[in-house]
Structure formats: C-alpha cells, structure tokens
Scaffold this motif. Structure first.
Motif, mmCIF file in Angstrom:
data_model
loop_
_atom_site.group_PDB
_atom_site.id
_atom_site.type_symbol
_atom_site.label_atom_id
_atom_site.label_comp_id
_atom_site.label_asym_id
_atom_site.label_seq_id
_atom_site.Cartn_x
_atom_site.Cartn_y
_atom_site.Cartn_z
ATOM 1 N N ASP A 1 52.709 30.041 49.383
ATOM 2 C CA ASP A 1 51.333 30.100 49.872
ATOM 3 C C ASP A 1 51.376 30.337 51.373
ATOM 4 O OD1 ASP A 1 50.646 29.523 47.312
ATOM 5 O OD2 ASP A 1 49.718 27.587 47.721
ATOM 6 N N LYS B 1 49.550 30.667 55.042
ATOM 7 C CA LYS B 1 48.401 30.338 55.891
ATOM 8 C C LYS B 1 48.864 30.486 57.336
ATOM 9 C CE LYS B 1 44.698 26.924 56.169
ATOM 10 N NZ LYS B 1 44.416 27.038 57.593
ATOM 11 N N ASN B 2 48.119 31.266 58.116
ATOM 12 C CA ASN B 2 48.502 31.548 59.512
ATOM 13 C C ASN B 2 49.943 32.054 59.609
ATOM 14 O OD1 ASN B 2 45.984 30.546 60.289
ATOM 15 N ND2 ASN B 2 46.764 28.467 60.459
ATOM 16 N N LEU C 1 48.890 23.245 49.817
ATOM 17 C CA LEU C 1 47.665 22.466 49.930
ATOM 18 C C LEU C 1 47.663 21.410 48.826
ATOM 19 C CD1 LEU C 1 44.941 25.290 50.224
ATOM 20 C CD2 LEU C 1 46.289 24.284 52.057
ATOM 21 N N PHE D 1 41.719 22.973 52.120
ATOM 22 C CA PHE D 1 42.268 23.706 53.260
ATOM 23 C C PHE D 1 42.572 22.806 54.465
ATOM 24 C CE2 PHE D 1 41.124 27.222 50.701
ATOM 25 C CZ PHE D 1 41.865 28.297 51.159
ATOM 26 N N VAL E 1 46.951 20.252 54.533
ATOM 27 C CA VAL E 1 48.004 21.277 54.541
ATOM 28 C C VAL E 1 49.335 20.683 54.967
ATOM 29 C CG1 VAL E 1 48.729 23.491 55.567
ATOM 30 C CG2 VAL E 1 46.312 23.014 55.253
ATOM 31 N N ASP F 1 47.711 34.603 49.642
ATOM 32 C CA ASP F 1 47.188 34.681 51.004
ATOM 33 C C ASP F 1 46.013 33.699 51.070
ATOM 34 O OD1 ASP F 1 45.891 35.307 53.358
ATOM 35 O OD2 ASP F 1 45.922 37.480 53.055
ATOM 36 N N LEU F 2 46.289 32.470 51.495
ATOM 37 C CA LEU F 2 45.244 31.434 51.508
ATOM 38 C C LEU F 2 44.115 31.782 52.471
ATOM 39 C CD1 LEU F 2 47.420 28.185 51.436
ATOM 40 C CD2 LEU F 2 46.018 29.079 49.576
ATOM 41 N N ASP F 3 44.463 32.304 53.642
ATOM 42 C CA ASP F 3 43.427 32.714 54.600
ATOM 43 C C ASP F 3 42.557 33.805 53.983
ATOM 44 O OD1 ASP F 3 44.426 31.092 56.840
ATOM 45 O OD2 ASP F 3 46.113 32.474 56.822
ATOM 46 N N ASN G 1 46.925 38.074 55.753
ATOM 47 C CA ASN G 1 48.360 37.955 56.072
ATOM 48 C C ASN G 1 49.185 39.144 55.566
ATOM 49 O OD1 ASN G 1 48.749 35.196 57.387
ATOM 50 N ND2 ASN G 1 47.512 34.671 55.600
ATOM 51 N N GLY H 1 38.067 30.676 47.080
ATOM 52 C CA GLY H 1 39.128 29.823 47.622
ATOM 53 C C GLY H 1 38.964 28.371 47.192
#
Length: 241
Positions: free
Chosen positions: A8, A10-11, A17, A22, A25, A51-53, A62, A140
C-alpha cells in the motif's frame, strides 16, 4: 490458490492502515520498490499494489512509485486506487501493470465497467468490492453505500467481470482472521474468481480460505509483522507442497 503480497503506497512510502483509516497509518518502508523485490525474492508470483492517496483523491497520485516497482520486478502486478476513467486504466496499463482494480466506479457506473472490459478485455479488469457488514464501502472506504456486496458481485458477473477482490474492511489490518462466512457467500453466489482480502493473520487463515475455494488471497500486515513467512505460505498454498 494464488497469493498476492500487498504493497500500500501513501506519500511514496509503503504503509499499512488499520480498518482503512487514513489517520491510522504505519510506515514500513520509504522505498516500496525494495519491498516488491523482497516479495519476489521470496517466491511471490504476483504483487498487489494500492495507491492509497489515489483512492482518496479519485485520481492517480503515486504513479512514479508504481512505475519504479514495475521496472524493478519481473512478476505481474495488479494496481488499484483512484482509477475512475478509461484514460486512468490506459495509463496504468501503459506503465506495465498486468491488470487494474476498479472499486468506487463499479458501484456508481456499471456501464463504465462494461466499456472497460470491451476496450481492454476481462483479464485486465478486476473489480474491488470492499464491504462492511455485507454493504459496499466506496471512496477510499470513507463512505458505506446502501448497496449489497453480493448483489453488486452478481451485477458485475453479468457484465462480464471474471475476477473480484472481496475485502472485509472491518477485518483489514486487524490480524483477526478474514470474514470466512461473507467471503464464502460471495464465492458461492457469483461463481467468478474471488480474491479474499482483509484480516489474514496466519497459515490457518489461508487454510480456511482454501477450503471455501477462493482463487487467491491478498496478504498485507501479517507479512510486515512477520506472523508467517511468505515463502512457506507459497509452498503450502500456491505450489501445494
């Protein structure tokens, strides 16, 4: 049973998660491509990326990280998160991923799924059905719809969908075992390939999922927390040794 170790993103980092929250984390690696290489070295034959974002933003976020992972490993990759248009699907497939996972859009616009299958083929399109108490969660996992998960599964089958990832979000990231009962209902009712996701904590959980005839299982936190070894799991459940 196909095993899909999960990454997963994120950034640009590899995270997990708890229950899809969200704000809850845990960062496991600054370099997701290294994690992908590690899973491949342990025998993984398919990798699951989210891509969580992107899932939250409703668009790909991402992409550079995903491209880096695709370039670093030779096994096929499936990607989900923020894929809402035909162009999104095309750009993901152009990165070199084997197939894309579509979630929210399947609930909002089944005709879009039909178009996607017509354009790219059923083997490249996977539907993600994320559920809480049998009802579909969207955007999400931020909202729970009034759509029954099995009803959506049957609708997707009618459209030509071959593969569904079924996630019980109350179990996800909790290491308390998957929702066998709801997953079995989905397998039996739809007759399509079901990939189970959420809550896998032990080899025993994988055994239970094998017994209900899922096509595959996504494993996340259990691997990162070293609850069992991916290599062992692949030998037992994928190779059947």
């Amino acid at each position: 049973m196909q095993l899909y170790p999960a990454i997963d993103i994120k950034n640009g980092q590899c995270v997990r998660l708890r229950q899809g929250q969200f704000h809850d984390v845990e960062i496991y690696s600054q370099t997701p491509s290294k994690v992908a290489k590690q899973w491949e070295a342990m025998g993984a034959t398919y990798i699951h990326l989210v891509d969580l974002d992107g899932a939250l933003a409703g668009r790909s976020v991402n992409e550079d990280t995903i491209k880096e992972i695709v370039n670093e490993v030779s096994v096929p990759i499936q990607v989900g998160g923020g894929i809402r248009t035909i162009n999104d699907i095309e750009s993901k497939l152009n990165l070199g991923v084997a197939r894309v996972i579509i979630g929210t859009k399947a609930v909002e616009n089944p005709a879009f799924i039909k178009e996607a299958i017509s354009n790219f083929g059923a083997d490249r399109i996977v539907i993600g059905i994320d559920a809480k108490d049998g009802m579909v969660a969207i955007e999400g996992w931020e909202k729970v719809s009034n759509y029954n998960a099995v009803t959506l599964g049957l609708q997707m089958k009618e459209i030509g969908v071959k593969t569904i990832i079924y996630t019980d979000i109350s179990k996800d990231g909790m290491l308390q075992g998957p929702n066998i009962e709801h997953t079995r209902v989905m397998v039996d009712a739809t007759g399509v390939d079901i990939i189970a996701s959420g809550g896998i904590s032990s080899l025993k959980d994988l055994e239970k999922l094998t017994d209900i005839n899922v096509q595959g299982t996504i494993i996340g936190k259990a691997l990162y927390e070293k609850r069992f070894d991916l290599k062992d799991a692949i030998e037992l459940f994928e190779k059947g040794e």
